[in-house]
Each structure stands twice: as structure tokens, then as C-alpha cells.
Design an enzyme around this catalytic site. Structure first.
Site, PDB file in Angstrom:
ATOM      1  N   GLU A  61      50.228  37.015  25.018  1.00 27.17           N
ATOM      2  CA  GLU A  61      49.017  37.487  25.695  1.00 27.17           C
ATOM      3  C   GLU A  61      49.226  37.684  27.193  1.00 27.17           C
ATOM      4  O   GLU A  61      48.595  38.562  27.789  1.00 27.17           O
ATOM      5  CB  GLU A  61      47.862  36.510  25.449  1.00 27.17           C
ATOM      6  CG  GLU A  61      47.313  36.531  24.035  1.00 27.17           C
ATOM      7  CD  GLU A  61      48.024  35.600  23.083  1.00 27.17           C
ATOM      8  OE1 GLU A  61      47.613  35.496  21.914  1.00 27.17           O
ATOM      9  OE2 GLU A  61      49.028  34.961  23.520  1.00 27.17           O
ATOM     10  N   PHE A  64      38.109  24.286  16.182  1.00 25.66           N
ATOM     11  CA  PHE A  64      39.494  24.746  16.167  1.00 25.66           C
ATOM     12  C   PHE A  64      39.650  26.003  17.031  1.00 25.66           C
ATOM     13  O   PHE A  64      38.907  26.954  16.888  1.00 25.66           O
ATOM     14  CB  PHE A  64      39.933  25.045  14.728  1.00 25.66           C
ATOM     15  CG  PHE A  64      41.328  25.604  14.619  1.00 25.66           C
ATOM     16  CD1 PHE A  64      42.424  24.823  14.949  1.00 25.66           C
ATOM     17  CD2 PHE A  64      41.533  26.912  14.205  1.00 25.66           C
ATOM     18  CE1 PHE A  64      43.718  25.327  14.868  1.00 25.66           C
ATOM     19  CE2 PHE A  64      42.829  27.427  14.114  1.00 25.66           C
ATOM     20  CZ  PHE A  64      43.921  26.639  14.445  1.00 25.66           C
ATOM     21  N   GLN A  65      40.586  25.963  17.942  1.00 24.37           N
ATOM     22  CA  GLN A  65      40.897  27.058  18.865  1.00 24.37           C
ATOM     23  C   GLN A  65      39.687  27.461  19.712  1.00 24.37           C
ATOM     24  O   GLN A  65      39.474  28.631  20.010  1.00 24.37           O
ATOM     25  CB  GLN A  65      41.465  28.275  18.121  1.00 24.37           C
ATOM     26  CG  GLN A  65      42.865  28.027  17.570  1.00 24.37           C
ATOM     27  CD  GLN A  65      43.573  29.294  17.135  1.00 24.37           C
ATOM     28  OE1 GLN A  65      42.941  30.270  16.742  1.00 24.37           O
ATOM     29  NE2 GLN A  65      44.900  29.269  17.187  1.00 24.37           N
ATOM     30  N   LYS A  69      32.854  34.991  17.351  1.00 27.10           N
ATOM     31  CA  LYS A  69      33.275  35.718  16.148  1.00 27.10           C
ATOM     32  C   LYS A  69      32.100  36.289  15.367  1.00 27.10           C
ATOM     33  O   LYS A  69      32.145  37.430  14.894  1.00 27.10           O
ATOM     34  CB  LYS A  69      34.095  34.783  15.252  1.00 27.10           C
ATOM     35  CG  LYS A  69      34.680  35.473  14.021  1.00 27.10           C
ATOM     36  CD  LYS A  69      35.608  34.555  13.255  1.00 27.10           C
ATOM     37  CE  LYS A  69      36.223  35.283  12.054  1.00 27.10           C
ATOM     38  NZ  LYS A  69      37.171  34.391  11.315  1.00 27.10           N
ATOM     39  N   MET A 108      65.217  33.662  45.373  1.00 27.81           N
ATOM     40  CA  MET A 108      64.453  33.325  46.560  1.00 27.81           C
ATOM     41  C   MET A 108      64.389  31.813  46.762  1.00 27.81           C
ATOM     42  O   MET A 108      64.433  31.319  47.897  1.00 27.81           O
ATOM     43  CB  MET A 108      63.037  33.913  46.483  1.00 27.81           C
ATOM     44  CG  MET A 108      62.279  33.856  47.798  1.00 27.81           C
ATOM     45  SD  MET A 108      63.057  34.834  49.119  1.00 27.81           S
ATOM     46  CE  MET A 108      62.444  36.482  48.721  1.00 27.81           C
TER      47      MET A 108
END
Length: 577
Positions: A66, A128-129, A178, A487
Site C-alpha cells: 500500500e 479484526f483489522q 464495508k 547521506m
């Protein structure tokens, strides 16, 4: 199907709302906004949305992480000026977007992030999630929405695109539970949204513009300092017109590269920590500083107490009133859209020349040019960027990751056009360049798109080789491979007694990894092979990874130590004073 399509031509009747699910409505909303690509990864909470996308006609780009998806949407936005769209599921899918959203926020990039959430009945129950993504992203979004019913969805999407693209651009997140995606309602899409309290100022105050014109006309040592806001507003033509009319030297921030042609004789290149010495000396000695769409960040100013000590008038033009006076207090503040303000300012100034000022600047150019040591048999990273400029004629879109290679690209690739240099400025996000380059190539298939990366940065989103291979996205990656976090190693050399604590990486076989993903890989170890390899990559039909083994301990100069004065730069021959 939209509500407009249900109207009977000539009937004069208001169309009846079309019945559809929230997921189907989202598709209609995105089509109405002219969305071309959606970057993302499916997951449980967004399955209704992905199901609606299946035969929608909208093109989805399946990414492998993602964060990569967010950077692709960001790169698309930077290359076009249109908002990028990213879609992620709930919980870890949404939290994986955070770095990409923060990157867009720091650089004022229009991004619409759409996340799924658990069903409304489960919100707040540690389902969940589940993650409170609107709360998590509150400090790094311009605004965000939690959609509580399907009928709210069209307004939220319309508002999200409006907020992301107006005023000072930025990311907006829309979180969709959802069951909102499966809920049916009567869909209509609002043509406008009324947002009380959100009224960006586009037109600058005429009195302030006249004061700015007087200051420019009275200046003996003027300097035009241009940031990313000039690109966001499409003000590049006005910037050039003002510079040429008033004979102004022009220096740009990292985000402002391309707002003024890098090959123009009046260009001083980038200023600041790794800017050109002559740009920094010009800042330190100017009497009138005209800041256009820039925010005086610490990488530009160095020590604020010693910034521009000889300046008599600072003009600051910016659409965001919060930036005016935040770091440097201007004498002439102008809140407004850069392009709109410059158009009026151009009418108020007259032609003027500054021969003595240019004589001084040209002297600095001769005495302190961009330069680097040349060792026989070594590939110098600066030379690779110079070769890239030659191979592409300076016409490529260049995306970078973050580190030494980013600064070398900014210094040695003279960006000619706006939206042709894509880099993470404010957040300094390693792993940004490659996925952003993928988004840029999808946005500009007519252009050569090269990613200048480092061996450290490239490995942070290397999995997106699969995305480039699957979609035959012809982005070319040039790894300036010095075996280090370059760097970090440079700072450890100068400020930590050469104690290279966890900065040596070694290197994997990037060519073999590329081939494993079905991508062409090239290894370059001889200076004579640099240009031929870049030419081979450019003409190849598909993505390419070019692993260039450069001098391991090459340093990026000039360099202003953190918190130091822009008058005191460390250069390849010692301190410039």
C-alpha cells in the site's frame, strides 16, 4: 448510471435518483471526477468496492504494498496536477498508506485516499483489522471523512476532490465502512459543495502587489526564490516573464525545480543545504528577495538568524496564509494564488537591468561552480546524472528517491519544465522514487521517465518491480549504487569521526532480482559503459533496472551543515567563505 442519464431529454423534469449500492455509487463518483487510474490492493473491507470496479471501465493498478500504491498515486498527481487516487483495505492496509499520505501532505500534493473499514456496527469494538484511520491521519491530511451512510458518500467524495485540489493542494482521506458499500440508496452526484469556512484566497491584495512592484523596481540586488507552490498553481510562464522583464536571478527549492528552466542563463539552480554556492551567496547578498510559492523551510534557510542578512525587503507570495510569517517575517506579504498574483504584478513592473549585480553573480559562478573530483577508473555519480541529461536531452521526467543521489540529480539534471522533477521534499521519504516514477509514467506515457535511486532507497519498495512488469510500465531505474546509506555515511564522515554505524549495506544482485521479476537488468562497472547503458535502457520497451557501481565514499557538495549559515558551505576544496 448517473442521475443525469435517467432524465428524459426535453422534459424539463428533475431526474429521479438512480438506485445503487454505495460501492456502485463510488464508481460513478470517480468517473464524474475524471479519475483515470486507481492504485491499490484489495482486502476484506474493500471487496464490495473492488467487485464494483471489476467491470467499471476504470483502470486499477494492482500494487504489491500500500505504501507503493500511495507513492504511485502521488507520482501521478505530481506529473499531471490532477489528483491521484489510492484505495486500501482496513487496518494494516490503511496504516500502510500513512507514509505516502504524509509525503503528499508535506509537499502539498492533491491525493484522494479511499480506505475500507469494518462494518459500522463493529467500529470501536477492536474488530479484526480495525484501525481508526481518520484519527491516525488527522495531522497529515488536509481533511478526512468517515462515511456513516451510503447517502453521504457522493457528497464526501465530491468534497474530497474539491478540498484536495483547491487552495493549497493536499491529501484527503475518505474512510468507508464495508456495509456502506453494500447499502442501497438513491444516487445523485452534487455538482458543487458548500464548505463554510473553507474559502481559499486566490486574488492578491492590490495594495500589497503595488508595494511589491515598488520594491522590485527600487532593488539593486533582487533575487527570485521559487518553490513548489509556483508549480502547483501553474505559474511557470509568469515566473519566467517576471524574471526576464526585471532581469532577476532565479533560484529554486527542490520542489520548485522546473518552475523556471534550469538551462536558462538566469537560473542559479537550487539553493540551500546542497544548493549551488552562487545561489546561496546570492541569497546572502540580495537586497530584495521575492519568494513565490515557497515556505522558507530549514533546508533552504539554514540558521534563520543569519539568513539573507543584507536583505531590505522580503516579498512573500503564497496561497496559504499560515505560511506567511511562519519562519521568516516578510515586509510585503501577499496571500493569493501565485499565478494570479504574478499576472497582476507583471502589469505593475517595468523593464529593468542589473549589470553590476549580474557581474557579481557571474564572478561567483566562475569561482564556485558545481564540481567534483575525477578519479581515473571510477564512476562518479555526478557524471552518471550528467550522462542521463545528455541521453534524454534534458526532456525526461525524473523521479528520485531520497539521499545523496537525490541531491546530485537536483544539481546536475537541469530541469527545463514544470512537473518533470518528482521528489519527496518535506518528508524525505526513502522508497518514494520508484513507485512515484511508475505513477508518473502512467500519467505521461509519451515521456521518458527515469528514476534516480540509491541502493538503500530502491530496496524499500523494490517489490513494485512486479507492478511495473505486470503492466509493462516502461519506467527506467538508475541505481547510483555506492554500497552505503550514502547521506548517512557522509554525515558520519564529517560529524561523527568516520564511525560508520550501520550505514554500510553491501549490495544484492539487482540484475538477478530484476530478471526474477521479468524486468531487464543491466550492470555497469566501467565509466565507458555508463552512457551506452542509459541509451539501451531508454529505448527498451518496458521497465529496466540499471545498477551503476559508483565511488563508495563520494560526497555531495556544496554542503551547509545542519543549523549552519548559508554563507559557510563545505565544498570539494574545503570551506567556502
Amino acid at each position: 448510471m448517473s442521475a443525469i442519464e435517467l432524465a428524459t431529454p426535453g422534459s424539463g423534469k428533475k431526474p429521479a435518483p438512480a438506485r445503487m449500492t454505495g460501492a456502485q455509487a463510488l464508481i460513478e463518483c470517480l468517473k464524474a471526477e475524471g479519475v483515470e487510474y486507481i492504485f491499490g490492493i484489495p482486502g476484506g473491507a474493500v471487496l464490495p468496492l473492488y467487485d464494483a470496479l471489476y467491470n467499471s471501465g476504470l483502470r486499477t493498478i494492482l500494487c504489491r504494498h500500500e505504501q507503493g500504491a500511495a507513492h504511485m498515486a502521488d507520482g501521478y498527481a505530481r506529473a499531471t496536477g490532477r489528483p491521484g487516487v489510492v484505495l486500501a483495505t482496513s487496518g494494516p492496509g490503511a496504516t500502510n498508506l500513512v507514509t505516502g499520505i504524509a509525503t503528499a501532505y508535506m509537499d502539498s500534493i492533491p491525493l484522494v485516499a479511499i480506505t475500507g473499514n469494518v462494518a459500522r456496527s463493529l467500529i470501536g469494538r477492536d474488530a479484526f483489522q480495525e484501525a481508526d484511520i481518520t484519527g491516525i491521519t488527522l495531522p497529515i491530511t488536509k481533511h478526512n471523512f468517515l462515511v456513516r451512510s451510503a447517502k453521504e458518500l457522493p457528497w464526501a467524495i465530491r468534497a474530497a476532490f474539491h478540498i484536495a485540489t483547491t487552495g493549497r493542494p493536499g491529501p484527503v482521506l475518505v474512510d468507508i465502512p464495508k456495509d456502506v458499500g453494500t447499502e442501497e440508496f438513491g444516487f445523485t452526484y452534487p455538482e458543487t459543495v458548500d464548505l463554510p469556512g473553507y474559502k481559499p484566497t486566490y486574488k492578491g491584495h492590490i495594495r500589497q502587489i503595488l508595494e511589491a512592484a515598488r520594491a522590485i523596481m527600487n532593488a539593486k540586488r533582487p533575487l527570485l526564490y521559487v518553490g513548489g507552490g509556483a508549480i502547483a498553481s501553474g505559474a511557470h510562464q509568469e515566473v519566467r516573464a517576471l524574471a526576464e522583464k526585471c532581469d532577476l536571478p532565479v533560484t529554486m527549492t527542490l520542489m520548485g525545480l522546473g518552475a523556471f528552466p534550469g538551462d536558462h542563463p538566469q537560473s542559479l539552480g537550487m539553493l540551500g543545504m546542497h544548493g549551488t554556492a552562487y545561489a546561496n551567496y546570492a541569497v546572502q547578498n540580495c537586497d530584495v528577495l521575492i519568494a513565490v510559492g515557497a515556505r522558507f523551510d530549514d533546508r533552504v534557510t539554514g540558521n534563520l538568524k543569519t539568513f539573507a542578512p543584507r536583505v531590505e525587503q522580503i516579498i512573500h507570495i503564497d496561497i496559504d496564509p499560515a505560511e506567511i510569517g511562519k519562519n521568516v517575517v516578510p515586509h510585503v506579504p501577499i496571500v493569493g494564488d501565485c499565478r494570479a498574483v504574478l499576472q497582476v504584478l507583471l502589469e505593475k513592473v517595468k523593464d529593468k537591468r542589473h549589470p553590476e549585480w549580474w557581474q557579481q553573480i557571474d564572478e561567483w559562478r566562475r569561482e564556485y561552480p558545481l564540481q567534483y573530483r575525477k578519479v581515473q577508473g571510477q564512476i562518479h555519480p555526478q557524471a552518471v546524472v550528467e550522462a542521463l541529461y545528455e541521453v534524454t536531452g534534458g526532456e525526461a521526467v525524473v523521479a528520485t528517491d531520497v539521499g545523496q543521489h537525490q541531491m546530485w540529480a537536483a544539481q546536475y539534471y537541469k530541469v527545463k519544465h514544470p512537473r518533470h522533477f518528482i521528489s519527496s521534499g518535506g518528508l524525505g521519504t526513502m522508497g518514494f522514487g520508484f513507485p512515484a516514477g511508475i505513477g508518473a509514467k502512467l500519467a505521461r506515457p509519451d515521456k521518458d521517465v527515469f528514476v534516480v535511486s540509491g541502493d538503500g532507497s530502491f530496496q524499500m519498495n523494490i517489490q513494485e518491480l512486479a507492478t511495473a512488469a505486470d503492466h509493462r510500465i516502461g519506467v527506467k531505474v538508475v541505481i547510483l549504487n555506492n554500497l552505503y546509506l550514502g547521506m548517512v555515511r557522509q554525515w558520519q564522515e564529517f560529524f561523527y569521526g568516520r564511525r560508520y554505524s550501520d550505514s554500510y549495506l553491501g549490495t544484492p544482485d539487482f540484475v538477478t532480482i530484476a530478471k526474477g521479476y521479468g524486468v531487464k537488468g543491466l550492470l555497469v562497472t566501467d565509466p565507458a559503459d555508463v552512457k551506452p547503458a542509459l541509451e539501451e535502457a531508454r529505448v527498451h520497451d518496458g521497465p529496466v533496472v540499471v545498477d551503476v557501481r559508483v565511488a563508495p565514499e563520494e560526497n555531495c557538495f556544496p554542503m551547509v551543515p545542519a543549523g549552519g549559515s548559508n554563507s559557510e558551505m563545505l565544498g570539494p576544496k574545503g570551506w567556502m567563505e
